[in-house]
Design a protein around this motif. Structure first.
Motif, PDB file in Angstrom:
ATOM      1  N   GLU A 236       0.848  -1.191   0.000  1.00 14.38           N
ATOM      2  CA  GLU A 236       0.000   0.000   0.000  1.00 14.38           C
ATOM      3  C   GLU A 236       0.885   1.242   0.000  1.00 14.38           C
ATOM      4  OE1 GLU A 236      -3.683   2.086   2.471  1.00 14.38           O
ATOM      5  OE2 GLU A 236      -2.924   0.100   3.055  1.00 14.38           O
ATOM      6  N   TYR A 237       0.563   2.175  -0.886  1.00 20.96           N
ATOM      7  CA  TYR A 237       1.340   3.396  -1.047  1.00 20.96           C
ATOM      8  C   TYR A 237       0.490   4.629  -0.751  1.00 20.96           C
ATOM      9  CZ  TYR A 237       5.262   1.171  -3.548  1.00 20.96           C
ATOM     10  OH  TYR A 237       6.357   0.425  -3.892  1.00 20.96           O
ATOM     11  N   LEU A 238       1.134   5.655  -0.207  1.00 22.56           N
ATOM     12  CA  LEU A 238       0.594   7.003  -0.214  1.00 22.56           C
ATOM     13  C   LEU A 238       1.287   7.752  -1.346  1.00 22.56           C
ATOM     14  CD1 LEU A 238       0.377   7.995   3.569  1.00 22.56           C
ATOM     15  CD2 LEU A 238      -1.486   7.336   2.036  1.00 22.56           C
ATOM     16  N   VAL A 239       0.491   8.339  -2.221  1.00 21.83           N
ATOM     17  CA  VAL A 239       1.019   8.936  -3.450  1.00 21.83           C
ATOM     18  C   VAL A 239       0.783  10.446  -3.424  1.00 21.83           C
ATOM     19  CG1 VAL A 239       1.038   8.806  -5.955  1.00 21.83           C
ATOM     20  CG2 VAL A 239       0.328   6.808  -4.626  1.00 21.83           C
ATOM     21  N   PRO A 240       1.838  11.266  -3.479  1.00 26.79           N
ATOM     22  CA  PRO A 240       1.636  12.715  -3.526  1.00 26.79           C
ATOM     23  C   PRO A 240       1.004  13.119  -4.855  1.00 26.79           C
ATOM     24  CG  PRO A 240       3.934  12.194  -3.940  1.00 26.79           C
ATOM     25  CD  PRO A 240       3.265  10.897  -3.572  1.00 26.79           C
ATOM     26  N   THR A 241       0.276  14.225  -4.849  1.00 31.08           N
ATOM     27  CA  THR A 241      -0.352  14.698  -6.086  1.00 31.08           C
ATOM     28  C   THR A 241       0.320  15.947  -6.645  1.00 31.08           C
ATOM     29  OG1 THR A 241      -1.964  16.098  -4.938  1.00 31.08           O
ATOM     30  CG2 THR A 241      -2.576  13.782  -5.301  1.00 31.08           C
ATOM     31  N   ASP A 242       1.120  16.640  -5.856  1.00 35.43           N
ATOM     32  CA  ASP A 242       1.742  17.891  -6.284  1.00 35.43           C
ATOM     33  C   ASP A 242       2.792  17.610  -7.364  1.00 35.43           C
ATOM     34  OD1 ASP A 242       3.010  20.323  -6.580  1.00 35.43           O
ATOM     35  OD2 ASP A 242       3.203  20.707  -4.438  1.00 35.43           O
ATOM     36  N   PRO A 243       2.650  18.187  -8.555  1.00 34.63           N
ATOM     37  CA  PRO A 243       3.637  17.954  -9.620  1.00 34.63           C
ATOM     38  C   PRO A 243       5.059  18.334  -9.227  1.00 34.63           C
ATOM     39  CG  PRO A 243       1.680  19.027 -10.496  1.00 34.63           C
ATOM     40  CD  PRO A 243       1.540  19.039  -8.999  1.00 34.63           C
ATOM     41  N   ALA A 244       5.197  19.300  -8.289  1.00 34.72           N
ATOM     42  CA  ALA A 244       6.531  19.676  -7.834  1.00 34.72           C
ATOM     43  C   ALA A 244       7.192  18.539  -7.069  1.00 34.72           C
ATOM     44  CB  ALA A 244       6.449  20.919  -6.959  1.00 34.72           C
ATOM     45  N   THR A 245       6.382  17.655  -6.493  1.00 39.34           N
ATOM     46  CA  THR A 245       6.903  16.504  -5.755  1.00 39.34           C
ATOM     47  C   THR A 245       7.021  15.279  -6.654  1.00 39.34           C
ATOM     48  OG1 THR A 245       5.880  17.310  -3.717  1.00 39.34           O
ATOM     49  CG2 THR A 245       6.511  14.986  -3.776  1.00 39.34           C
ATOM     50  N   THR A 246       6.019  15.049  -7.481  1.00 44.99           N
ATOM     51  CA  THR A 246       6.012  13.844  -8.314  1.00 44.99           C
ATOM     52  C   THR A 246       6.949  13.955  -9.512  1.00 44.99           C
ATOM     53  OG1 THR A 246       4.183  14.645  -9.697  1.00 44.99           O
ATOM     54  CG2 THR A 246       3.598  13.411  -7.691  1.00 44.99           C
ATOM     55  N   GLY A 247       7.231  15.187  -9.929  1.00 43.22           N
ATOM     56  CA  GLY A 247       8.033  15.367 -11.133  1.00 43.22           C
ATOM     57  C   GLY A 247       7.260  15.112 -12.411  1.00 43.22           C
ATOM     58  N   LEU A 248       5.925  15.057 -12.317  1.00 45.01           N
ATOM     59  CA  LEU A 248       5.112  14.723 -13.479  1.00 45.01           C
ATOM     60  C   LEU A 248       4.575  15.952 -14.207  1.00 45.01           C
ATOM     61  CD1 LEU A 248       3.029  11.733 -12.035  1.00 45.01           C
ATOM     62  CD2 LEU A 248       4.997  11.622 -13.579  1.00 45.01           C
ATOM     63  N   GLY A 249       4.898  17.130 -13.710  1.00 44.55           N
ATOM     64  CA  GLY A 249       4.319  18.328 -14.295  1.00 44.55           C
ATOM     65  C   GLY A 249       4.650  18.508 -15.760  1.00 44.55           C
ATOM     66  N   ALA A 250       5.847  18.118 -16.165  1.00 45.34           N
ATOM     67  CA  ALA A 250       6.267  18.311 -17.558  1.00 45.34           C
ATOM     68  C   ALA A 250       6.100  17.056 -18.400  1.00 45.34           C
ATOM     69  CB  ALA A 250       7.730  18.764 -17.591  1.00 45.34           C
ATOM     70  N   VAL A 251       5.473  16.020 -17.832  1.00 44.50           N
ATOM     71  CA  VAL A 251       5.327  14.759 -18.561  1.00 44.50           C
ATOM     72  C   VAL A 251       4.263  14.913 -19.647  1.00 44.50           C
ATOM     73  CG1 VAL A 251       4.520  12.376 -18.384  1.00 44.50           C
ATOM     74  CG2 VAL A 251       6.114  13.297 -16.701  1.00 44.50           C
ATOM     75  N   ALA A 252       4.591  14.506 -20.851  1.00 40.17           N
ATOM     76  CA  ALA A 252       3.654  14.544 -21.976  1.00 40.17           C
ATOM     77  C   ALA A 252       3.539  13.143 -22.560  1.00 40.17           C
ATOM     78  CB  ALA A 252       4.134  15.520 -23.046  1.00 40.17           C
ATOM     79  N   PRO A 253       2.387  12.797 -23.102  1.00 41.74           N
ATOM     80  CA  PRO A 253       2.239  11.484 -23.733  1.00 41.74           C
ATOM     81  C   PRO A 253       2.993  11.435 -25.054  1.00 41.74           C
ATOM     82  CG  PRO A 253       0.285  12.801 -24.096  1.00 41.74           C
ATOM     83  CD  PRO A 253       1.159  13.597 -23.157  1.00 41.74           C
ATOM     84  N   PRO A 254       3.182  10.257 -25.639  1.00 44.33           N
ATOM     85  CA  PRO A 254       3.772  10.164 -26.975  1.00 44.33           C
ATOM     86  C   PRO A 254       2.952  10.987 -27.972  1.00 44.33           C
ATOM     87  CG  PRO A 254       3.646   8.001 -25.942  1.00 44.33           C
ATOM     88  CD  PRO A 254       2.886   8.932 -25.057  1.00 44.33           C
TER      89      PRO A 254
END
Length: 256
Positions: free
Chosen positions: A93-111
């Motif tokens: 079981e995981y706790l997952v942050p949602t803030d893009p500054a934490t996840t590093g997903l803010g700049a993620v784009a799909p193919p």
């Protein structure tokens, strides 16, 4: 409690009760998952009563029979162990942050050929098609029993209960991936991330996760939860890479 005076009754096809002096002191239930597996649960304050209601249930239920227990609940694990259950698999079981500054997903784009469709915007029929296709892929390889134990189910075994809960990955005229977010408790749960086999290893799952977590962050929700099979290396790597924190685990037990 005088456990010798407890009367075990099957009150419904899927439910048992332990009764003492006209008072229900424990209960047991069994449910069938969409993949056909039977899962049992027992709620009892006393171990002796647990053993009695378990014996009554096991004498009538077919095997294999499964149950899910928090790995930190030593008492309940011991009870099921006395009934003959053994560990089959673990889900972290995981706790997952949602803030893009934490996840590093803010700049993620799909193919370039993929469009991520936000939750609430996915078309129902393509969503059901990709859900069925992926489930058939899983069933023909490792088997759906290796997927998360938490499976939503609707009438007739339908597993896309509410299309509004899904983020989708669209490619031309079809969907190639889906992600489900549900909120059964205080925290939203990422209940499923899946991509067709012929579209994997392109960052599509990561792009869908970026969309889902980003939407939660905009709503002011700082954390979500997720459960991942300990043998699912790709999913473990994905959640670890976004700063998810492992906080416990559940054990699926089986009696064969």
């Amino acid at each position: 409690m005088n456990t010798n005076s407890v009367d075990i009754r099957r009150v419904e096809l899927t439910r048992w009760e332990a009764v003492e002096n006209d008072r229900v002191v424990a209960s047991g239930e069994v449910s069938r998952r969409p993949d056909g597996r039977l899962f049992a649960s027992i709620d009892a304050w006393h171990d002796d009563v647990f053993d009695q209601i378990a014996a009554a249930m096991l004498s009538t239920l077919r095997r294999p029979l499964h149950t899910v227990v928090d790995e930190g609940d030593d008492g309940l694990l011991s009870c099921w162990g006395r009934a003959g259950f053994v560990t089959r698999r673990r889900e972290w079981e995981y706790l997952v942050p949602t803030d893009p500054a934490t996840t590093g997903l803010g700049a993620v784009a799909p193919p370039p050929d993929i469009t991520v469709v936000p939750a609430g915007s996915a078309e129902e029929e393509p969503l059901r098609v990709v859900d069925r296709f992926i489930r058939e892929e899983v069933e023909s390889t490792i088997g759906w029993q290796e997927m998360p134990a938490e499976i939503l189910r609707g009438p007739g075994g339908d597993t896309v209960v509410d299309p509004k809960l899904y983020v989708a990955a669209a490619q031309a005229d079809r969907y190639v991936g889906l992600l489900r977010v549900v909120q059964l408790t205080r925290l939203p749960r990422i209940g499923l991330i899946a991509v067709r086999a012929d579209a994997r290893h392109r960052g599509i799952g990561r792009a869908m996760l970026s969309q889902a977590l980003g939407a939660l962050h905009v709503r002011g929700i700082p954390t979500a939860t997720a459960e991942v099979n300990e043998s699912n290396v790709a999913a473990l790597t994905l959640f670890d890479s976004v700063g998810a924190r492992r906080v416990g685990g559940n054990l699926e037990l089986v009696l064969r």
